[in-house]
Design an enzyme around this catalytic site. Structure first.
Site, PDB file in Angstrom:
ATOM      1  N   GLU A 102      23.055  -5.258 -90.814  1.00 32.58           N
ATOM      2  CA  GLU A 102      23.777  -6.388 -90.065  1.00 32.58           C
ATOM      3  C   GLU A 102      24.615  -5.686 -89.676  1.00 32.58           C
ATOM      4  OE1 GLU A 102      23.256  -5.374 -93.924  1.00 32.58           O
ATOM      5  OE2 GLU A 102      23.422  -7.460 -94.570  1.00 32.58           O
ATOM      6  N   GLU A 161      22.550  -5.169-101.276  1.00 31.14           N
ATOM      7  CA  GLU A 161      23.223  -6.390-101.985  1.00 31.14           C
ATOM      8  C   GLU A 161      22.571  -7.024-103.661  1.00 31.14           C
ATOM      9  OE1 GLU A 161      26.122  -9.169 -98.727  1.00 31.14           O
ATOM     10  OE2 GLU A 161      24.005  -8.996 -98.588  1.00 31.14           O
TER      11      GLU A 161
HETATM   12  C1  1HE Z   1      11.099 -10.278 -91.812  1.00 30.20           C
HETATM   13  C2  1HE Z   1      11.949  -9.247 -92.433  1.00 30.20           C
HETATM   14  C3  1HE Z   1      13.633  -9.721 -92.347  1.00 30.20           C
HETATM   15  C4  1HE Z   1      10.089  -8.215 -91.827  1.00 30.20           C
HETATM   16  N1  1HE Z   1      13.310 -11.491 -92.714  1.00 30.20           N
HETATM   17  N2  1HE Z   1      11.304 -10.778 -91.589  1.00 30.20           N
HETATM   18  N3  1HE Z   1      17.291  -7.529 -92.897  1.00 30.20           N
HETATM   19  C5  1HE Z   1      16.700  -6.555 -91.739  1.00 30.20           C
HETATM   20  O1  1HE Z   1      17.393  -6.365 -90.804  1.00 30.20           O
HETATM   21  C6  1HE Z   1      15.438  -5.570 -92.122  1.00 30.20           C
HETATM   22  C7  1HE Z   1      14.312  -5.970 -91.171  1.00 30.20           C
HETATM   23  N4  1HE Z   1      13.267  -5.246 -91.419  1.00 30.20           N
HETATM   24  C8  1HE Z   1      13.111  -4.085 -91.262  1.00 30.20           C
HETATM   25  O2  1HE Z   1      13.834  -3.315 -90.382  1.00 30.20           O
HETATM   26  C9  1HE Z   1      11.590  -3.809 -91.287  1.00 30.20           C
HETATM   27  O3  1HE Z   1      10.361  -4.769 -91.391  1.00 30.20           O
HETATM   28  C10 1HE Z   1      11.159  -3.106 -92.771  1.00 30.20           C
HETATM   29  C11 1HE Z   1      12.009  -1.388 -92.193  1.00 30.20           C
HETATM   30  C12 1HE Z   1      12.009  -3.742 -94.033  1.00 30.20           C
HETATM   31  C13 1HE Z   1       9.956  -2.624 -93.071  1.00 30.20           C
HETATM   32  O4  1HE Z   1       9.253  -2.280 -92.007  1.00 30.20           O
HETATM   33  P1  1HE Z   1       7.534  -2.228 -91.658  1.00 30.20           P
HETATM   34  O5  1HE Z   1       7.135  -1.799 -90.303  1.00 30.20           O
HETATM   35  O6  1HE Z   1       6.673  -1.764 -92.765  1.00 30.20           O
HETATM   36  O7  1HE Z   1       7.226  -3.989 -91.593  1.00 30.20           O
HETATM   37  P2  1HE Z   1       7.271  -4.819 -89.876  1.00 30.20           P
HETATM   38  O8  1HE Z   1       5.783  -4.805 -89.337  1.00 30.20           O
HETATM   39  O9  1HE Z   1       9.042  -4.563 -89.362  1.00 30.20           O
HETATM   40  O10 1HE Z   1       7.105  -6.606 -90.581  1.00 30.20           O
HETATM   41  C14 1HE Z   1       6.399  -6.625 -91.160  1.00 30.20           C
HETATM   42  C15 1HE Z   1       6.295  -8.248 -91.217  1.00 30.20           C
HETATM   43  O11 1HE Z   1       8.027  -8.619 -92.105  1.00 30.20           O
HETATM   44  C16 1HE Z   1       6.583  -9.110 -90.177  1.00 30.20           C
HETATM   45  O12 1HE Z   1       6.235 -10.305 -89.921  1.00 30.20           O
HETATM   46  P3  1HE Z   1       4.796 -10.408 -89.105  1.00 30.20           P
HETATM   47  O13 1HE Z   1       4.604 -12.392 -89.672  1.00 30.20           O
HETATM   48  O14 1HE Z   1       4.862  -9.989 -88.156  1.00 30.20           O
HETATM   49  O15 1HE Z   1       3.831 -10.187 -89.773  1.00 30.20           O
HETATM   50  C17 1HE Z   1       8.340  -9.492 -90.187  1.00 30.20           C
HETATM   51  O16 1HE Z   1       9.011 -10.094 -89.185  1.00 30.20           O
HETATM   52  C18 1HE Z   1       8.487  -9.497 -91.422  1.00 30.20           C
HETATM   53  N5  1HE Z   1      10.498  -9.188 -91.925  1.00 30.20           N
HETATM   54  N6  1HE Z   1      11.844  -7.884 -92.009  1.00 30.20           N
HETATM   55  C19 1HE Z   1      12.183 -12.335 -92.262  1.00 30.20           C
HETATM   56  N7  1HE Z   1      14.245  -8.724 -92.673  1.00 30.20           N
HETATM   57  C20 1HE Z   1      23.778 -12.551 -97.353  1.00 30.20           C
HETATM   58  S1  1HE Z   1      23.739 -12.099 -95.587  1.00 30.20           S
HETATM   59  C21 1HE Z   1      22.731 -10.543 -95.676  1.00 30.20           C
HETATM   60  C22 1HE Z   1      22.081 -10.117 -94.290  1.00 30.20           C
HETATM   61  C23 1HE Z   1      21.614  -8.821 -94.661  1.00 30.20           C
HETATM   62  O17 1HE Z   1      20.247  -9.099 -95.057  1.00 30.20           O
HETATM   63  S2  1HE Z   1      20.309  -9.161 -92.156  1.00 30.20           S
HETATM   64  C24 1HE Z   1      19.171  -7.911 -92.478  1.00 30.20           C
HETATM   65  C25 1HE Z   1      18.283  -8.254 -93.026  1.00 30.20           C
END
Ligand code: 1HE
Length: 260
Positions: A133, A113
């Site tokens: 989402e 977005e």
């Molecule tokens: C996060 C987030 C996040 C990572 N919020 N903490 N977005 C999503 O559903 C996407 C969620 N994220 C992922 O699918 C993956 O993290 C990625 C593909 C982006 C990257 O993968 P990777 O393997 O490099 O990283 P990871 O091991 O999944 O994440 C590393 C850290 O970042 C980990 O935290 P840690 O404390 O355990 O090290 C994750 O929890 C953190 N992290 N993504 C919070 N999104 C206005 S409305 C909009 C609605 C949306 O955007 S919904 C979609 C949300």
């Protein structure tokens, strides 16, 4: 005052803005969204820059909404939260200068977005696009329902949200997410080159492209033609337009200048 998770570097006429929360994949907390709003609304106009680049630190451009903040919200709170995103991303789209997004890795959810609110998208080959989402039981809330169909069409967006489909960089470029596809690691440099080129345009031309064109494109043809005529008259009456046309006619324009 620039936010702790945002880096701002002024490179001549271009502001390079970097999401700087790599440990959390540049997930957009409320505070970070408000920081972006403040940067585009209040700080950038004071810098005198004429274009901007937006990129992300680490392996990914942006993982979207900070899911750790997605707590129980009632309908009213959800509405206001979405409107807060709208207000911030409106400042990106209709802010002071054209913004070139430099994409790599995840460009997902709210990250997509945000990228969609920029004026040009340059993606490197590691880029992938998704709207998680759909599988998280929520809906886009940062303007994606308006901006993403304008890039790729409502049918593709529906497919992405219903099936969890992920577009890689090549398919994404063909679908319309990005206008430029570059080798891994080269998106920011290419975006900076483009932004530097954009900064050389007459300010009113850039203003017309940011503020008039998207509105004209949404108007019925009759109103669009009229608005176009008004914008054309304003742009060509500016002294800078006159001097640029005169330079062309006098043969003093730098010829054959190619986009970077
Ligand atoms: C996060 C987030 C996040 C990572 N919020 N903490 N977005 C999503 O559903 C996407 C969620 N994220 C992922 O699918 C993956 O993290 C990625 C593909 C982006 C990257 O993968 P990777 O393997 O490099 O990283 P990871 O091991 O999944 O994440 C590393 C850290 O970042 C980990 O935290 P840690 O404390 O355990 O090290 C994750 O929890 C953190 N992290 N993504 C919070 N999104 C206005 S409305 C909009 C609605 C949306 O955007 S919904 C979609 C949300």
């Amino acid at each position: 005052m620039t936010h702790k998770d945002i880096l701002l570097e002024i490179q001549g006429p271009v502001a390079v803005i970097r999401l700087n929360r790599a440990a959390k994949r540049n997930a957009l907390s409320d505070s970070l969204i408000l920081g972006l709003r403040e940067l585009f609304e209040l700080e950038l106009p004071q810098t005198g820059v004429r274009a901007a680049v937006l990129d992300g630190a680490g392996e990914h451009f942006c993982a979207g909404l900070d899911l750790s903040e997605l707590k129980e919200r009632d309908a009213g709170q959800g509405l206001h939260h979405s409107r807060m995103w709208h207000a911030a991303l409106e400042q990106v789209q209709y802010g002071p200068v054209p913004v070139v997004a430099a994409l790599h890795g995840a460009v997902v959810g709210g990250g997509l977005e945000l990228a969609s609110a920029c004026h040009i998208r340059v993606a490197d080959e590691s880029t992938f696009y998704a709207l998680p989402e759909g599988s998280r039981g929520i809906f886009v809330g940062g303007g994606g329902a308006v901006r993403i169909p304008r890039l790729i069409g409502a049918a593709r967006m529906t497919d992405m949200m219903l099936t969890g489909r992920v577009y890689n960089a090549h398919d994404g470029e063909r679908a319309g997410f990005a206008q430029y596809l570059v080798p891994p690691g080269e998106a920011s440099a290419r975006a900076l080159g483009l932004a530097t080129r954009i900064a050389e345009n007459a300010p009113l031309t850039n203003y017309a492209l940011m503020h008039a064109l998207p509105r004209i494109a949404e108007q019925p043809a009759d109103q669009g033609f009229f608005t176009e005529a008004l914008m054309a008259a304003i742009a060509q009456s500016a002294p800078e337009a006159k001097s640029r046309v005169k330079a062309f006619l006098d043969g003093t324009t730098v010829k054959g200048k190619k986009a970077p």
